[in-house]
Design an enzyme around this catalytic site. Structure first.
Site, PDB file in Angstrom:
ATOM      1  N   HIS A   1       0.837  -1.205   0.000  1.00  0.00           N
ATOM      2  CA  HIS A   1       0.000   0.000   0.000  1.00  0.00           C
ATOM      3  C   HIS A   1       0.874   1.258   0.000  1.00  0.00           C
ATOM      4  O   HIS A   1       0.636   2.211  -0.743  1.00  0.00           O
ATOM      5  CB  HIS A   1      -0.881   0.062   1.246  1.00  0.00           C
ATOM      6  CG  HIS A   1      -1.853  -1.075   1.392  1.00  0.00           C
ATOM      7  ND1 HIS A   1      -1.731  -2.023   2.379  1.00  0.00           N
ATOM      8  CD2 HIS A   1      -2.969  -1.387   0.697  1.00  0.00           C
ATOM      9  CE1 HIS A   1      -2.735  -2.888   2.276  1.00  0.00           C
ATOM     10  NE2 HIS A   1      -3.505  -2.536   1.267  1.00  0.00           N
TER      11      HIS A   1
ATOM     12  N   MET B   1       3.175  -9.186  -0.689  1.00  0.00           N
ATOM     13  CA  MET B   1       2.575  -8.669   0.539  1.00  0.00           C
ATOM     14  C   MET B   1       1.067  -8.591   0.389  1.00  0.00           C
ATOM     15  O   MET B   1       0.553  -8.231  -0.672  1.00  0.00           O
ATOM     16  CB  MET B   1       3.136  -7.299   0.856  1.00  0.00           C
ATOM     17  CG  MET B   1       4.563  -7.384   1.300  1.00  0.00           C
ATOM     18  SD  MET B   1       5.103  -5.876   2.070  1.00  0.00           S
ATOM     19  CE  MET B   1       6.756  -6.366   2.498  1.00  0.00           C
TER      20      MET B   1
ATOM     21  N   LYS C   1      -0.500  -6.177  -7.981  1.00  0.00           N
ATOM     22  CA  LYS C   1      -0.812  -7.396  -7.222  1.00  0.00           C
ATOM     23  C   LYS C   1      -2.206  -7.876  -7.585  1.00  0.00           C
ATOM     24  O   LYS C   1      -2.450  -9.058  -7.763  1.00  0.00           O
ATOM     25  CB  LYS C   1      -0.702  -7.080  -5.736  1.00  0.00           C
ATOM     26  CG  LYS C   1      -1.501  -7.961  -4.815  1.00  0.00           C
ATOM     27  CD  LYS C   1      -0.671  -9.115  -4.337  1.00  0.00           C
ATOM     28  CE  LYS C   1      -1.488 -10.189  -3.646  1.00  0.00           C
ATOM     29  NZ  LYS C   1      -2.525  -9.699  -2.787  1.00  0.00           N
ATOM     30  N   ASP C   2      -3.157  -6.933  -7.672  1.00  0.00           N
ATOM     31  CA  ASP C   2      -4.524  -7.257  -8.093  1.00  0.00           C
ATOM     32  C   ASP C   2      -4.663  -6.844  -9.556  1.00  0.00           C
ATOM     33  O   ASP C   2      -5.360  -5.881  -9.884  1.00  0.00           O
ATOM     34  CB  ASP C   2      -5.524  -6.512  -7.203  1.00  0.00           C
ATOM     35  CG  ASP C   2      -5.354  -6.885  -5.746  1.00  0.00           C
ATOM     36  OD1 ASP C   2      -5.977  -7.843  -5.316  1.00  0.00           O
ATOM     37  OD2 ASP C   2      -4.547  -6.224  -5.038  1.00  0.00           O
TER      38      ASP C   2
HETATM   39  P1  AMP Z   1      -6.401  -3.684  -0.596  1.00  0.00           P
HETATM   40  O1  AMP Z   1      -6.246  -2.952   0.689  1.00  0.00           O
HETATM   41  O2  AMP Z   1      -6.026  -5.131  -0.522  1.00  0.00           O
HETATM   42  O3  AMP Z   1      -7.745  -3.452  -1.232  1.00  0.00           O
HETATM   43  O4  AMP Z   1      -5.347  -3.060  -1.610  1.00  0.00           O
HETATM   44  C1  AMP Z   1      -5.345  -1.694  -1.891  1.00  0.00           C
HETATM   45  C2  AMP Z   1      -4.407  -1.431  -3.042  1.00  0.00           C
HETATM   46  O5  AMP Z   1      -3.098  -1.883  -2.712  1.00  0.00           O
HETATM   47  C3  AMP Z   1      -4.813  -2.195  -4.319  1.00  0.00           C
HETATM   48  O6  AMP Z   1      -4.609  -1.348  -5.441  1.00  0.00           O
HETATM   49  C4  AMP Z   1      -3.852  -3.355  -4.318  1.00  0.00           C
HETATM   50  O7  AMP Z   1      -3.591  -3.850  -5.611  1.00  0.00           O
HETATM   51  C5  AMP Z   1      -2.620  -2.733  -3.720  1.00  0.00           C
HETATM   52  N1  AMP Z   1      -1.716  -3.752  -3.170  1.00  0.00           N
HETATM   53  C6  AMP Z   1      -2.013  -4.720  -2.271  1.00  0.00           C
HETATM   54  N2  AMP Z   1      -0.943  -5.498  -2.032  1.00  0.00           N
HETATM   55  C7  AMP Z   1       0.053  -5.025  -2.805  1.00  0.00           C
HETATM   56  C8  AMP Z   1       1.415  -5.408  -3.018  1.00  0.00           C
HETATM   57  N3  AMP Z   1       1.969  -6.446  -2.381  1.00  0.00           N
HETATM   58  N4  AMP Z   1       2.157  -4.680  -3.885  1.00  0.00           N
HETATM   59  C9  AMP Z   1       1.609  -3.627  -4.549  1.00  0.00           C
HETATM   60  N5  AMP Z   1       0.342  -3.210  -4.401  1.00  0.00           N
HETATM   61  C10 AMP Z   1      -0.422  -3.905  -3.535  1.00  0.00           C
END
Ligand code: AMP
Length: 278
Positions: free
Chosen positions: A37, A184, A149-150
């Site tokens: 993040h 991560m 990642k997503d």
């Molecule tokens: P989330 O809190 O899981 O919804 O993720 C929020 C944002 O962080 C999304 O755009 C994810 O793709 C990104 N994200 C989550 N994990 C990673 C990671 N390991 N590396 C890069 N971006 C990430």
């Protein structure tokens, strides 16, 4: 750093910055922040006058029986991290604020939401696109940053932005990994010691695939078969292993530059995703 729980309050502040012609950057998250993040926040910080981060565990993107209620949360720690990253505004609405009584409008990116993660999580992406569109309407960013990642999520968001003529640029940031290669994720906290160790096979198998491709193997079937074997041998239960075009997300028979190899695998009850671009 200013904190907002109410839509009308953050909208008021945003309108003021808009009148001052400030560039507004936005990073949406579900909180329980990690370096993945923070890497997106750093990218956005460089480009934005006003940097907005949202923390909202969005119920509409979780299916029945998924981990919505036990999704990890730690607002105090998150706010400390965001403060250090020099974030200007944090939006962390309650569920009722985002979904008021009688809510029944959804936005859906049809085909792209049905493949890969969409197969085992049928309503997931319509929950994502709906909440992201709502957040875009509230924050009115000039740009937003999402993680690779997503990868499927980023493709779907870009499609939505294009299809609905939203005046927002979408940037993506690279996957940030643990020292042993595991991508991560807030969900990594669910893994027990054995599962955590086994989960390193995901990146190992992806790296193996990229290496095989670089050495001339272009038959996707062969690569996928071998990856599945590696993952199973490490105790992973496969949801999918695919080789797809990075834009259409359609399966490819022959690997080439721009092919995305993506995996979704259960370790115990925890479903992890990862990918690599050729
Ligand atoms: P989330 O809190 O899981 O919804 O993720 C929020 C944002 O962080 C999304 O755009 C994810 O793709 C990104 N994200 C989550 N994990 C990673 C990671 N390991 N590396 C890069 N971006 C990430």
């Amino acid at each position: 750093m200013r904190l907002y729980k109410k839509i009308n309050q953050i909208k008021k502040s945003i309108q003021k910055y808009k009148r001052e012609r400030k560039i507004i950057g936005f990073v949406p998250t579900m909180g329980y922040l990690h370096k993945g993040h923070l890497s997106l926040i750093k990218i956005a910080r460089k480009k934005a006058d006003i940097l907005v981060v949202s923390i909202f565990v969005n119920p509409t993107q979780f299916g029945p029986g998924e981990d919505f209620s036990r999704y990890p949360r730690n607002m105090e720690r998150d706010l400390g991290l965001l403060e250090k990253e020099d974030v200007d505004m944090v939006f962390y609405p309650a569920i009722k604020e985002m979904y008021s009584e009688g809510f029944e409008t959804f936005v859906e990116v049809k085909e792209l939401s049905r493949v890969m993660c969409g197969k085992s999580r049928p309503d997931h992406f319509r929950g994502v696109t709906t909440v992201v569109l709502k957040l875009f309407n509230i924050v009115e960013p000039d740009f937003a940053v999402f993680g690779k990642k997503d990868f499927q999520q980023a493709v779907i968001i870009k499609r939505m932005v294009k299809d609905l003529n939203l005046p927002i640029r979408i940037f993506t940031g690279p996957i940030i990994r643990e020292p042993d290669g595991l991508a991560m994720s807030s969900r990594n906290t669910y893994l027990n010691q054995t599962e955590r160790k086994n989960a390193t096979v995901l990146f190992k198998s992806l790296k193996w695939a990229k290496n095989a491709y670089n050495n001339g193997v272009i038959d996707s079937k062969k690569i996928i078969q071998k990856m599945k074997k590696m993952i199973k041998n490490s105790g992973g239960q496969i949801d999918y292993v695919v080789a797809v075009d990075k834009n259409s997300l359609k399966p490819v028979r022959t690997l080439k530059k721009g092919t995305l190899i993506a995996v979704a695998v259960y370790f115990g009850k925890t479903r992890l995703i990862d990918n690599i671009l050729l």
